[in-house]
Design an enzyme around this catalytic site. Structure first.
Site, PDB file in Angstrom:
ATOM      1  N   GLU A   1       8.018 -43.924  51.204  1.00 52.96           N
ATOM      2  CA  GLU A   1       7.553 -45.009  52.087  1.00 52.96           C
ATOM      3  C   GLU A   1       6.294 -45.685  51.552  1.00 52.96           C
ATOM      4  O   GLU A   1       5.229 -45.665  52.191  1.00 52.96           O
ATOM      5  CB  GLU A   1       7.315 -44.482  53.505  1.00 52.96           C
ATOM      6  CG  GLU A   1       8.581 -44.031  54.192  1.00 52.96           C
ATOM      7  CD  GLU A   1       8.384 -43.772  55.689  1.00 52.96           C
ATOM      8  OE1 GLU A   1       7.239 -43.545  56.111  1.00 52.96           O
ATOM      9  OE2 GLU A   1       9.380 -43.806  56.422  1.00 52.96           O
TER      10      GLU A   1
ATOM     11  N   GLU B   1      16.187 -41.625  56.311  1.00 52.42           N
ATOM     12  CA  GLU B   1      15.529 -40.865  57.380  1.00 52.42           C
ATOM     13  C   GLU B   1      15.854 -41.489  58.729  1.00 52.42           C
ATOM     14  O   GLU B   1      15.762 -42.709  58.892  1.00 52.42           O
ATOM     15  CB  GLU B   1      13.999 -40.918  57.241  1.00 52.42           C
ATOM     16  CG  GLU B   1      13.401 -40.143  56.118  1.00 52.42           C
ATOM     17  CD  GLU B   1      11.866 -40.234  56.153  1.00 52.42           C
ATOM     18  OE1 GLU B   1      11.286 -40.452  57.233  1.00 52.42           O
ATOM     19  OE2 GLU B   1      11.266 -40.100  55.078  1.00 52.42           O
TER      20      GLU B   1
HETATM   21  C1  GAL Z   1       8.426 -41.168  57.975  1.00 53.78           C
HETATM   22  C2  GAL Z   1       8.011 -40.312  56.803  1.00 53.78           C
HETATM   23  C3  GAL Z   1       8.329 -38.854  57.021  1.00 53.78           C
HETATM   24  C4  GAL Z   1       7.937 -38.432  58.395  1.00 53.78           C
HETATM   25  C5  GAL Z   1       8.634 -39.311  59.397  1.00 53.78           C
HETATM   26  C6  GAL Z   1       8.356 -38.940  60.840  1.00 53.78           C
HETATM   27  O1  GAL Z   1       7.613 -42.288  58.055  1.00 53.78           O
HETATM   28  O2  GAL Z   1       8.626 -40.736  55.619  1.00 53.78           O
HETATM   29  O3  GAL Z   1       7.653 -38.087  56.049  1.00 53.78           O
HETATM   30  O4  GAL Z   1       6.559 -38.536  58.539  1.00 53.78           O
HETATM   31  O5  GAL Z   1       8.221 -40.634  59.210  1.00 53.78           O
HETATM   32  O6  GAL Z   1       9.008 -39.800  61.731  1.00 53.78           O
END
Ligand code: GAL
Length: 665
Positions: A145, A300
């Site tokens: 990110e 994710e």
């Molecule tokens: C994303 C990040 C992850 C985790 C996640 C939590 O922004 O890549 O490492 O922090 O959010 O929602």
């Protein structure tokens, strides 16, 4: 891999080795076939300067491999270890207010720091050297990110890098002075060494300086990505990605997308927001569009509640599955989560995991397992995996315009994304799938192209839009388009620039209503502007914006209703070459915007998907995906068979969060 990717972020360094074996067993049970490893492992891989410890990671990757789980291996550069900051505090980021951001969290590095880049490169080289030939390797995951927490750094190192970037762009400081309009407020520079990043200042900063700093900041992060990707490419042919964050303002993903082998995205819609399904759909359509229509990965999502909102709503039963199929329907070939096992320590211990604190006898694990099983059974032959998502309508999306229109020195407070989302919502409600495009992209294949507030536009971009209309397309141009050139200088002679010929109108004066209601863009609040005309469904509501439009050769389709602009054009239509060009001089509310689109879509002969309240439809390959986002059961009526259940989709009942994948008859 022949099927859908399924898995998540895996952080074994947070667990004792005994747990790793159980992890692999449970991954098998859940149908997990891909995990992202090492994203935050720098301090564990390199505990001291130049001392690498790979033994634990060897063991983890070998275990995964033995269990048939493929690896998306991170370069581990997202969070530098504390020793690096102690040794080189000059690599820490600094805010516009001059505050240094210290270790103890994550992402504490200045993107322009040569020190950070040098240490990152050494780490990446060591990782690549060790694992490039590992048979478990499926994908490289560069950093994480980019820009999520620190997208702009204002330290002295960044100032020097900004000057270098400006010199490369402008050549001479006089060219910079011209572009930035520094005759204003005594801002003239005598040399590049006098230029700073736009640090905290007494009042409005130079708009072009701000925009160039946004461009520079996106480029600097991208240079970090590129440096790592180059190291990987010199040694490995395995595809490379870095995870995007949907409509993320600081990074111009059109440029970024050129550099990844596969687009991947992180997506956390708020389960408590009724607009989330539509907003998430828009985000997925952007991801597909960034890759030119190629399959992408949902890298994710959360299996349940996140931990970082003011209030963290849980996903309702079935919602995770429904939103996963939304991604698949809109072009994803993989569904991954943050994260595999819910943490017991650290700032994210209350963020849901695929294996929750409660273990496997839990709703979340059962839903994870069910989806994994389903995805394993869905093969390429079902007509989804790898398939394209057809779209006949495109929306122009532009980072320069986003950056510039939201500067303080703009005609009124505008939220660029809210304007884009209004068009997207209208099209989605009309049963239309949308691609996102750049103005100079390949527009010819679309029956309708919508241009919301292309505030900053080059001549070439305006010409491309004109060519699209002239050659038979249907162009819809929204307010505040074509106002500024790429240096943010006003296009004089009436606003709209050369689009005046395309649209048959010009704009004489801005007249935003006194109390613009930004919330009205999401629906609900009373409108501040009214319009009337058949094209918008009679007497209708609008908000946020109005302007004095001078009609030349266009015909008027709706006028402002009441107030100083009473009777003046609000929506116009113009025959341009073989096509049609509409101009919309206000922010129409959902109702009138829907009415306008009905007419436009019909005359442009745009194919429509079924429309059922609460249900999202999208076609991918030969499958029509239907998702019931509402709380109530609904009935859909599509000739064909649901490949998930074998049931007929004629008169099929879908419960709340129900999904059908219909192979149409
Ligand atoms: C994303 C990040 C992850 C985790 C996640 C939590 O922004 O890549 O490492 O922090 O959010 O929602």
């Amino acid at each position: 891999m022949s099927g859908f990717h399924y898995g998540g972020d895996y952080n074994p360094e947070q667990w004792p080795a005994e747990v790793w074996r159980e992890d692999v067993e449970l991954m098998n049970r859940a149908g997990v076939n891909l995990v992202s490893v090492g994203i935050f492992s720098w301090a564990r891989i390199e505990p001291r300067d130049g001392e690498f410890d790979f033994a634990w990671l060897d063991e983890v990757i070998d275990l995964l491999h033995a269990g048939g789980v493929r690896v998306d291996l991170a370069t581990a550069t997202a969070s530098p270890p504390p020793w690096l900051a102690v040794k080189h505090p000059e690599m820490l980021p600094v805010t516009a207010q001059g505050v240094t951001l210290w270790p103890g969290s994550r992402q504490a590095y200045c993107p322009s720091s040569p020190v950070y880049r040098r240490y990152a490169a050494r780490l990446v080289s060591a990782i690549v050297e060790r694992y490039a030939d590992h048979p478990a390797l499926e994908l490289w995951h560069v950093n994480n990110e980019y820009g999520c927490h620190v997208s702009h750094c204002y330290c002295d190192v960044s100032a020097a890098a900004f000057r270098t970037w400006l010199e490369a762009k402008y050549g001479t400081v006089e060219a910079l002075n011209d572009a930035w309009g520094t005759a204003f407020w005594s801002q003239h520079y005598d040399g590049f060494d006098e230029v700073f990043p736009p640090r905290a200042a007494p009042t409005f900063q130079n708009p072009t300086q701000l925009l160039d700093f946004d461009r520079f900041s996106s480029d600097e992060l991208r240079a970090c990505y590129r440096a790592e990707a180059d190291i990987i490419r010199s040694r490995s042919t395995v595809p490379i990605t870095t995870n995007f964050m949907g409509f993320f303002k600081p990074a111009d993903y059109w440029a970024w997308a050129q550099e990844v082998d596969i687009v991947s995205d992180d997506s956390y819609p708020d389960p408590a927001d009724p607009l989330s399904p539509t907003y998430a759909a828009m985000q997925r359509d952007l991801m597909r569009s960034l890759g030119g229509g190629k399959p992408w990965l949902l890298m994710e999502q959360s299996p349940g509640a996140v931990n970082w909102r003011e209030r963290n709503a849980a996903k309702t039963p079935g919602q995770m599955r429904a939103w996963s199929y939304q991604s698949i329907g809109r072009g994803a070939d993989g569904i991954l989560f943050f994260q595999w096992r819910q943490a017991v320590a650290g700032a994210e211990k209350f963020h849901a995991g695929m294996v929750p604190h409660g273990g496997t006898d839990t709703r979340i694990f059962r839903e994870v397992e069910q989806l994994g099983t389903e995805l394993r059974e869905l093969s390429g032959e079902d007509g989804l995996l790898g398939q394209p998502v057809p779209a006949q309508v495109a929306i122009v999306f532009d980072w320069d315009s986003w950056w510039a229109i939201e500067q303080k020195a703009s005609p009124t407070a505008i939220q660029y994304l809210a304007g884009v989302f209004a068009w997207y919502r209208g099209l989605a409600a009309a049963g239309v799938t949308v691609d996102f495009v750049q103005p100079t992209g390949d527009l010819a294949g679309y029956r309708v192209v919508v241009v919301p507030s292309l505030f900053v536009a080059s001549d070439e971009q305006l010409d491309a839009l004109d060519a699209y209309a002239s050659q038979g397309g249907t162009l819809i141009v929204g307010y505040l388009t074509g106002i500024l050139d790429k240096n943010l200088h006003v296009r004089t002679g009436g606003y709209l620039g050369t689009l005046q010929q395309t649209l048959g109108v010009w704009v004489e004066e801005f007249a935003p209503p006194a109390a613009p209601d930004l919330a009205a863009l999401g629906g609900g609040e009373p409108p501040a502007v009214r319009v009337r005309g058949e094209a918008v469904g009679g007497e209708a509501s609008a908000s946020l914006w109005s302007e004095y439009v001078r009609v030349e050769t266009a015909s008027v389709a709706a006028v402002f209703d009441g107030g100083a602009l009473d009777g003046h054009a609000a929506v116009t239509r113009h025959a341009r070459g073989d096509g049609t060009a509409w101009y919309v001089a206000t922010q129409l509310d959902d109702g009138p915007l829907g009415a306008l689109l009905e007419g436009v879509l019909a005359s442009a002969r745009v194919d429509r998907l079924p429309v059922v309240a609460g249900v999202e439809f999208v076609r991918r390959g030969r499958i029509l995906v239907a998702i019931n986002h509402s709380e109530d059961a609904v009935t859909i009526d599509v000739p064909g068979t649901d490949v998930l259940t074998g049931a007929s989709a004629s008169g099929l009942r879908l419960g709340a969060q129900g999904v059908a994948l219909v192979a149409e008859a």
